[in-house]
Every structure is written in C-alpha cells, then in structure tokens.
Write a protein that holds these residues in place. Structure first.
Motif, PDB file in Angstrom:
ATOM      1  N   CYS A 292       0.976  -1.284   0.076  1.00 16.79           N
ATOM      2  CA  CYS A 292      -0.127   0.130   0.103  1.00 16.79           C
ATOM      3  C   CYS A 292       0.945   1.244   0.083  1.00 16.79           C
ATOM      4  O   CYS A 292       0.705   2.242  -0.747  1.00 16.79           O
ATOM      5  N   CYS A 293       2.006   1.282   0.869  1.00  9.64           N
ATOM      6  CA  CYS A 293       2.739   2.445   1.055  1.00  9.64           C
ATOM      7  C   CYS A 293       3.431   2.714  -0.628  1.00  9.64           C
ATOM      8  O   CYS A 293       3.663   3.789  -0.751  1.00  9.64           O
ATOM      9  N   ILE A 294       3.885   1.610  -1.027  1.00  7.56           N
ATOM     10  CA  ILE A 294       4.528   1.489  -2.614  1.00  7.56           C
ATOM     11  C   ILE A 294       3.461   2.324  -3.546  1.00  7.56           C
ATOM     12  O   ILE A 294       3.821   3.068  -4.343  1.00  7.56           O
ATOM     13  N   PHE A 295       2.386   1.711  -3.466  1.00 10.51           N
ATOM     14  CA  PHE A 295       1.135   2.304  -4.236  1.00 10.51           C
ATOM     15  C   PHE A 295       1.167   3.824  -4.026  1.00 10.51           C
ATOM     16  O   PHE A 295       1.188   4.613  -4.976  1.00 10.51           O
TER      17      PHE A 295
ATOM     18  N   GLU B 160     -12.168  -0.331  -1.895  1.00 17.45           N
ATOM     19  CA  GLU B 160     -11.502  -1.713  -2.348  1.00 17.45           C
ATOM     20  C   GLU B 160     -10.119  -1.487  -2.321  1.00 17.45           C
ATOM     21  O   GLU B 160      -9.667  -0.633  -2.817  1.00 17.45           O
ATOM     22  N   ALA B 161      -9.434  -2.600  -1.652  1.00 21.27           N
ATOM     23  CA  ALA B 161      -8.094  -2.739  -1.598  1.00 21.27           C
ATOM     24  C   ALA B 161      -7.739  -4.283  -1.701  1.00 21.27           C
ATOM     25  O   ALA B 161      -8.193  -4.764  -0.762  1.00 21.27           O
ATOM     26  N   ARG B 162      -7.126  -4.859  -2.754  1.00 23.60           N
ATOM     27  CA  ARG B 162      -7.146  -6.058  -2.766  1.00 23.60           C
ATOM     28  C   ARG B 162      -5.546  -6.608  -3.147  1.00 23.60           C
ATOM     29  O   ARG B 162      -5.122  -5.966  -4.081  1.00 23.60           O
TER      30      ARG B 162
ATOM     31  N   LYS C 226     -13.611   8.636  -9.273  1.00 20.36           N
ATOM     32  CA  LYS C 226     -13.436   7.244  -8.967  1.00 20.36           C
ATOM     33  C   LYS C 226     -12.490   6.943  -9.837  1.00 20.36           C
ATOM     34  O   LYS C 226     -12.512   6.823 -10.973  1.00 20.36           O
ATOM     35  N   PHE C 227     -11.293   6.064  -9.214  1.00 16.79           N
ATOM     36  CA  PHE C 227     -10.528   5.541 -10.225  1.00 16.79           C
ATOM     37  C   PHE C 227     -10.342   4.006  -9.699  1.00 16.79           C
ATOM     38  O   PHE C 227     -10.531   3.564  -8.669  1.00 16.79           O
ATOM     39  N   ARG C 228      -9.692   3.163 -10.539  1.00 14.48           N
ATOM     40  CA  ARG C 228      -9.207   1.938 -10.387  1.00 14.48           C
ATOM     41  C   ARG C 228      -7.550   1.990 -10.304  1.00 14.48           C
ATOM     42  O   ARG C 228      -7.233   2.351 -11.415  1.00 14.48           O
ATOM     43  N   PHE C 229      -7.037   1.676  -9.447  1.00 13.90           N
ATOM     44  CA  PHE C 229      -5.584   1.694  -9.638  1.00 13.90           C
ATOM     45  C   PHE C 229      -5.013   0.366  -9.401  1.00 13.90           C
ATOM     46  O   PHE C 229      -5.579  -0.601  -8.486  1.00 13.90           O
ATOM     47  N   GLU C 230      -4.109  -0.056 -10.273  1.00  9.93           N
ATOM     48  CA  GLU C 230      -3.387  -1.343 -10.069  1.00  9.93           C
ATOM     49  C   GLU C 230      -2.163  -1.319 -10.006  1.00  9.93           C
ATOM     50  O   GLU C 230      -1.444  -0.751 -10.952  1.00  9.93           O
TER      51      GLU C 230
ATOM     52  N   ASP D 145      -4.834  -4.165  -6.291  1.00  8.26           N
ATOM     53  CA  ASP D 145      -5.970  -3.381  -6.937  1.00  8.26           C
ATOM     54  C   ASP D 145      -6.451  -2.752  -5.725  1.00  8.26           C
ATOM     55  O   ASP D 145      -6.783  -2.865  -4.751  1.00  8.26           O
ATOM     56  N   ASN D 146      -6.885  -1.430  -6.197  1.00 13.44           N
ATOM     57  CA  ASN D 146      -7.643  -0.659  -5.419  1.00 13.44           C
ATOM     58  C   ASN D 146      -8.546   0.364  -6.222  1.00 13.44           C
ATOM     59  O   ASN D 146      -8.104   0.836  -7.300  1.00 13.44           O
ATOM     60  N   VAL D 147      -9.719   0.469  -5.505  1.00 17.25           N
ATOM     61  CA  VAL D 147     -10.499   1.419  -5.790  1.00 17.25           C
ATOM     62  C   VAL D 147     -11.118   2.559  -4.966  1.00 17.25           C
ATOM     63  O   VAL D 147     -11.438   2.067  -3.836  1.00 17.25           O
ATOM     64  N   CYS D 148     -10.931   3.767  -5.167  1.00 13.11           N
ATOM     65  CA  CYS D 148     -11.060   4.839  -4.470  1.00 13.11           C
ATOM     66  C   CYS D 148     -11.469   6.118  -5.335  1.00 13.11           C
ATOM     67  O   CYS D 148     -11.105   6.003  -6.230  1.00 13.11           O
TER      68      CYS D 148
END
Length: 152
Positions: A60-63, A85-87, A120-124, A135-138
């Motif tokens: 998460c910190c690297i993200f 969401e964070a997976r 609203k983004f999806r980050f990968e 995977d992160n949605v926020c």
C-alpha cells in the motif's frame, strides 16, 4: 497542474517504476508488520508464499508513493473520502519491479462544494510481466478549474 475537468471516464494511464528491495521489505516489517513471512527466510519458505514477501501494508505504501509521484503532486488534489476496495492479488517478492496503472471509472461534480469534483479510480500495481499484484478502487477529490461552471 491538473484539475477535476482534466479527468474523463475511460482514461487509462500507466507509469512509474519501483524496485522492491529485500532490505526494504525487512525494514518495513521490523517496524510495522513483524510477521515471520516478511522477516525470516526459513519461516517464509514454509508458507504458501515460498519465501520472503512484502507486507500488504508495505505494498500500500509503495502504491501511495507511485500515486503521489505520478499523479497527485501534479494536481489540485484535495484528499480522498476513503477507499472502496483494496485487494492483494499476488505476493510481492524482493526484486519485483512495480508500475502503477490508473483508470478513471467515473467523475462527478460535488453538489455541496462547487469548488470540488470527485474522480473514482481503479488503481493497479503491475509487476514486470504485467500481472496485477494489487488492486485499489477509491475516489479522489480535485479542485475545479472553473468552480461552479455548468457542465456541458
């Protein structure tokens, strides 16, 4: 400087580069997540991971580092109302090279704060093979270039 108006549904961008170091994994684990999975070769090899891997919180910190460098520091960011969401999809091992992909899922102007819009983004996080490891949605709040302007 990017503002809310600069983001559109369907936009996708990839960038950044972060090499995950073994010592970084262990230093993070010693301070924040001292599970043997992240600190002890023998203990980690005995798990389904088969070796030392980064803590999910380290990932998460690297993200966040890649997000800040690749996007947030170039925008009129006003923070985030939270994470939907964070997976953690794959282990991140020492030597992994990670990049960040972002996709705009939706945008909307704030009804109560005309100076702000939400995206609203999806980050990968992708490894060197293109495999999604995180995977992160926020949503992120951005200042508007023209606060209160009518939308077309």
């Amino acid at each position: 400087m990017l503002f809310w108006e600069d983001f559109h549904e369907g936009q996708v961008a990839t960038g950044g580069r972060y090499v995950v170091g073994r010592e970084d994994i262990m230093a993070f684990a010693r301070q924040y997540d001292p599970d043997p999975l992240h600190l002890d070769d023998a203990a980690a090899e005995a798990t389904r991971l088969g070796g030392i891997a980064a803590s999910g919180w380290h990932v998460c910190c690297i993200f966040m580092r890649l997000l800040a460098d690749g996007l947030l520091l170039k925008t009129d960011s006003m923070g985030s109302p939270g994470v939907d969401e964070a997976r953690f999809l794959r282990p991140v091992y020492p030597g992994a090279v990670l990049t960040l992909r972002r996709a705009v899922l939706e945008t909307r102007a704030s009804k109560s704060r005309p100076e702000m819009g939400l995206v609203k983004f999806r980050f990968e996080l992708l490894d060197a093979t293109g495999t999604v490891v995180f995977d992160n949605v926020c949503s992120i709040m951005f200042g508007r270039r023209n606060p209160g302007a009518r939308l077309a």
